[in-house]
Design an enzyme around this catalytic site. Structure first.
Site, PDB file in Angstrom:
ATOM      1  N   ASP A 340       1.866  -1.286   0.073  1.00  0.00           N
ATOM      2  CA  ASP A 340      -0.170  -0.535   0.521  1.00  0.00           C
ATOM      3  C   ASP A 340       1.273   1.639  -0.137  1.00  0.00           C
ATOM      4  O   ASP A 340       2.365   0.683  -0.510  1.00  0.00           O
ATOM      5  CB  ASP A 340      -0.471   0.177   1.455  1.00  0.00           C
ATOM      6  CG  ASP A 340      -0.177   0.280   2.541  1.00  0.00           C
ATOM      7  OD1 ASP A 340       1.357   0.083   2.356  1.00  0.00           O
ATOM      8  OD2 ASP A 340      -0.966  -0.445   3.981  1.00  0.00           O
ATOM      9  N   ASP A 342       1.465   4.578   1.962  1.00  0.00           N
ATOM     10  CA  ASP A 342       1.173   5.957   3.259  1.00  0.00           C
ATOM     11  C   ASP A 342       1.385   7.167   2.506  1.00  0.00           C
ATOM     12  O   ASP A 342       2.610   7.293   2.787  1.00  0.00           O
ATOM     13  CB  ASP A 342       1.760   5.094   4.249  1.00  0.00           C
ATOM     14  CG  ASP A 342       0.976   3.868   4.189  1.00  0.00           C
ATOM     15  OD1 ASP A 342      -0.215   3.654   4.490  1.00  0.00           O
ATOM     16  OD2 ASP A 342       1.734   2.695   5.310  1.00  0.00           O
ATOM     17  N   ASP A 456      -3.737   5.196   2.639  1.00  0.00           N
ATOM     18  CA  ASP A 456      -3.512   5.789   3.985  1.00  0.00           C
ATOM     19  C   ASP A 456      -3.280   7.274   4.069  1.00  0.00           C
ATOM     20  O   ASP A 456      -2.074   6.985   4.179  1.00  0.00           O
ATOM     21  CB  ASP A 456      -2.742   4.393   5.024  1.00  0.00           C
ATOM     22  CG  ASP A 456      -3.614   3.179   5.295  1.00  0.00           C
ATOM     23  OD1 ASP A 456      -4.716   2.661   4.748  1.00  0.00           O
ATOM     24  OD2 ASP A 456      -2.610   2.182   6.389  1.00  0.00           O
TER      25      ASP A 456
END
Length: 532
Positions: A340, A342, A456
C-alpha cells in the site's frame, strides 16, 4: 539476559491441583476438562512451559494432550517427568527452572516437536536427540563468526538481504503463527529472521550462528534443515496446509482479519468463490476488498506511489495551503514496491491541521479518485494517554483508510502531454508524473484503464510530527524493538505521538527523528537502514 518470570512450584503432596488426598491424580489435572479423559500413560506427566509459547497455544496443546490420554499439569511440580518448551534454548529453560526455588531439574527438557510427534502417534514416542533441548556442539575454530546486537533498533539493516531463503522461511512460519493467534511465536520467528537479515554475508553452516541473539531452538532447527537439506520440511508442510492457504486468501481481502477468516473457514469457506456464493454479510470495507481483490494483491510500484502522491499533494494544498505531505512506510525506507501507500500530512502552524481530513476526502471523492474510504477522528489527548496507561501499538491520529482509483501509466503519460481528453476519473491536473511503471492491470468500465491501490492518509499536529514520522516509517519489528528498548532500558514510554520519561515524570519533546534517538540514548539510524 532478561530475568525470566517466576512460577510458583508445588510439591506433589500439597498444593497440587487436586489437593491433599485427591484420588484423581492419575487423571488430567488442573485444566479445562480435567478428569474427563482416561489417563493412558501414568508414568508420563507433562508440563507445558508458557514462556514464548503463549497462553492460548499452551491451553490448546494441554487440552489436546489430555484428550490423547496424557497427564498434563498446570503447575510445575516434582511429579513432572517431561517439560515441553517452544522457541526456548536449553540454557534459557535451565535458568528458568533454577529460578523456581526447588523445581525438579531432572525432568526431560523437550522441544514441542516431541509433543506433536507423540500426539500424532497417540503415545509417548522415543526421545530422539532432535527432541532434546541441548546446546549445539560447535567447534570454536568454525563458529561464532557473526556478532549483532540483540535489539533490532541497534542494528543497521539495509534492503540487501544475504540470506533470503532462510528469512523467507522464518517469515512464513511467523505469518502462520500470527494468523493462528499465536503472536508470541510470530514475534520469535520475526526476530530470528531480522537477525539473519542484518548479517553481512550468507550463512553456509549452523556453526556460524553460535552466540547470535534471538535464535531459539525452533528457528535453529528450521535453519539447519534448510542448510543441510535445501528446504525445511515444516515450512513446506505449512505451505501446503489447506488451512494456511485459506487464511492467506481470506485475510488478503481488505477489511478481513484472522478471526473473521477463521470463522468463515469453520463455515466451510476456503476461497473467494465460496465466499461469494455463501451469502455472508460483508461490511463496506470487506465488500470493497472483495470487489478489488486482484488489484490489491498486486505490488504497488514506486512510480505508482509517486503518482498517487501528486494527487494527494494537490488535494491537500487545495484545501490548506502550506500543508506538508511526506511519503512514509516502506517506500521511505527505500523499497521499490509495497502492499500500500502511506502519507503523513501536517502543517507548520499547530492547530491548522484540525478538520483537514474531511476536506481532503471530499476533494478526492469529487474528482472520482476514491473507490472506498473510512475516516477516523483524532482521539489522542496527551493528558489522558500519558503515563497512566501504556500507549497502544495503534496510534490515534486522524486517518483515512482508502482504496484509490489510479489511472495506468500510459494514460497518465498521455494526459501529461495533453494528448488525451479530460477524464472525470483522473483529472488532467494530476498528469505531472512520468510515464513509467508496469502496464495497467485491467480495463475500467469506461474509456481508459485503471487499478485499485490501498492508500492510507494520516494527519499529525506538527508538535507530534517527528514521532509520527518515526512510527509510520517502520519496519514493524524495528518500531516494536524501539518501544521495547525505551521501556526496558530507559524507563520511557514511546508511541507515534510522544515520548514519556517515567524517571523525570515528563514528556520529552522532539522536532526530528534524530532528537528522539538521542533521548533514547541511541545512535541515529536513517530510514534506509531500518529494514528489520
Amino acid at each position: 539476559m532478561v530475568p525470566l518470570k517466576r512460577r510458583k512450584v508445588v510439591s506433589s503432596g500439597a498444593g497440587s491441583p487436586g489437593g491433599p488426598g485427591d484420588t484423581g491424580s492419575t487423571g488430567s489435572t488442573g485444566g479445562p476438562g480435567g478428569g474427563e479423559e482416561r489417563t493412558r500413560f501414568p508414568q508420563v506427566v507433562l508440563f507445558l512451559l508458557e514462556r514464548k509459547m503463549g497462553s492460548s497455544r499452551r491451553a490448546f496443546l494441554s487440552q489436546l494432550g489430555r484428550k490423547k490420554g496424557f497427564q498434563v499439569e498446570e503447575l510445575l511440580s516434582e511429579r513432572v517427568t517431561h517439560v515441553i518448551c517452544e522457541n526456548n534454548c536449553g540454557d534459557e529453560v535451565r535458568t528458568w527452572l533454577r529460578l523456581q526455588g526447588g523445581g525438579r531439574t531432572s525432568a526431560q527438557l523437550l522441544d514441542v516437536s516431541w509433543f506433536t510427534d507423540s500426539m500424532r502417534a497417540g503415545r509417548p514416542v522415543d526421545i530422539l536427540d532432535g527432541h532434546k533441548l541441548q546446546e549445539q556442539q560447535i567447534d570454536d575454530a568454525e563458529g561464532g563468526v557473526f556478532s549483532v546486537p540483540s535489539y533490532a533498533c541497534l542494528r543497521r539493516t539495509t534492503l540487501e538481504n544475504h540470506n533470503p531463503v532462510l528469512t523467507d522461511a522464518l517469515s512464513l512460519l511467523a505469518e502462520n503463527a500470527e494468523l493462528s493467534d499465536e503472536d508470541g511465536r510470530g514475534v520469535a520467528f520475526r526476530r530470528a529472521a531480522a537477525v539473519l537479515k542484518a548479517l553481512p554475508e550468507p550463512v553456509t553452516g549452523a556453526a556460524q550462528l553460535r552466540g547470535l541473539p534471538c535464535l531459539g531452538g525452533h528457528s535453529l532447527r528450521v535453519i539447519t534443515d534448510i542448510l543441510e537439506n535445501g528446504a525445511s520440511r515444516e515450512v513446506e508442510f505449512t505451505k501446503q496446509s489447506e488451512r494456511f492457504k485459506a487464511l492467506k486468501v481470506l485475510t488478503g481481502i481488505f477489511g478481513v482479519g484472522a478471526k473473521t477468516a477463521e470463522r468463515w473457514i469453520r463455515d466451510g469457506i476456503h476461497n473467494l468463490h465460496q465466499l461469494q456464493e455463501s451469502g455472508q454479510a460483508l461490511n463496506r470495507a470487506q465488500q470493497a476488498g472483495l470487489d478489488h481483490y486482484d488489484d490489491l494483491q498486486q505490488p504497488v510500484t514506486r512510480a505508482e506511489a509517486d503518482a498517487i502522491g501528486e494527487v494527494v499533494e494537490e488535494a491537500v494544498v487545495s484545501v490548506l495551503p502550506g500543508a506538508q505531505i511526506t511519503l512514509i512506510g516502506g517506500f521511505r525506507r527505500g523499497k521499490l514496491t509495497g502492499h500500500d501507500v502511506d502519507f503523513l500530512i501536517t502543517h507548520p502552524e499547530e492547530g491548522r491541521e484540525v478538520g483537514l481530513m474531511p476536506k481532503v476526502v471530499t476533494w478526492l471523492e469529487s474528482q472520482g479518485f476514491l473507490l472506498y474510504q473510512k475516516t477516523t477522528r483524532n482521539s489522542y489527548l496527551e493528558a489522558k494517554a500519558g503515563p497512566a496507561r501504556p500507549p497502544s501499538n495503534m496510534d490515534r491520529f486522524e486517518r483515512c483508510f482508502s482504496i484509490f482509483k489510479l489511472a495506468d501509466a500510459e494514460k497518465r503519460g498521455r494526459k501529461r502531454a495533453g494528448n488525451a481528453p479530460e477524464d472525470t476519473c483522473c483529472p488532467a491536473a494530476h498528469s505531472r508524473v512520468a510515464d513509467e511503471g508496469p502496464e495497467p492491470v485491467k480495463p475500467a468500465g469506461g474509456p481508459g484503464r485503471w487499478r485499485a491501490v490501498r492508500v492510507d492518509l494520516v494527519v499529525s499536529p506538527v508538535s507530534q510530527f517527528a514521532f509520527a514520522l518515526l512510527g509510520w516509517t517502520g519496519s514493524k519489528l524495528f518500531e516494536r524493538e524501539l518501544r521495547r528498548w525505551a521501556g526496558r532500558e530507559r524507563a520511557m514510554s514511546l508511541s507515534s505521538h510522544a515520548l514519556y520519561d517515567s524517571k523525570q515524570s515528563r514528556y520529552l519533546r522532539a522536532t526530528s527523528e534524530e532528537e528522539i534517538f538521542s533521548h533514547l540514548g541511541l545512535e541515529y539510524i536513517p530510514p534506509s537502514e531500518r529494514n528489520a
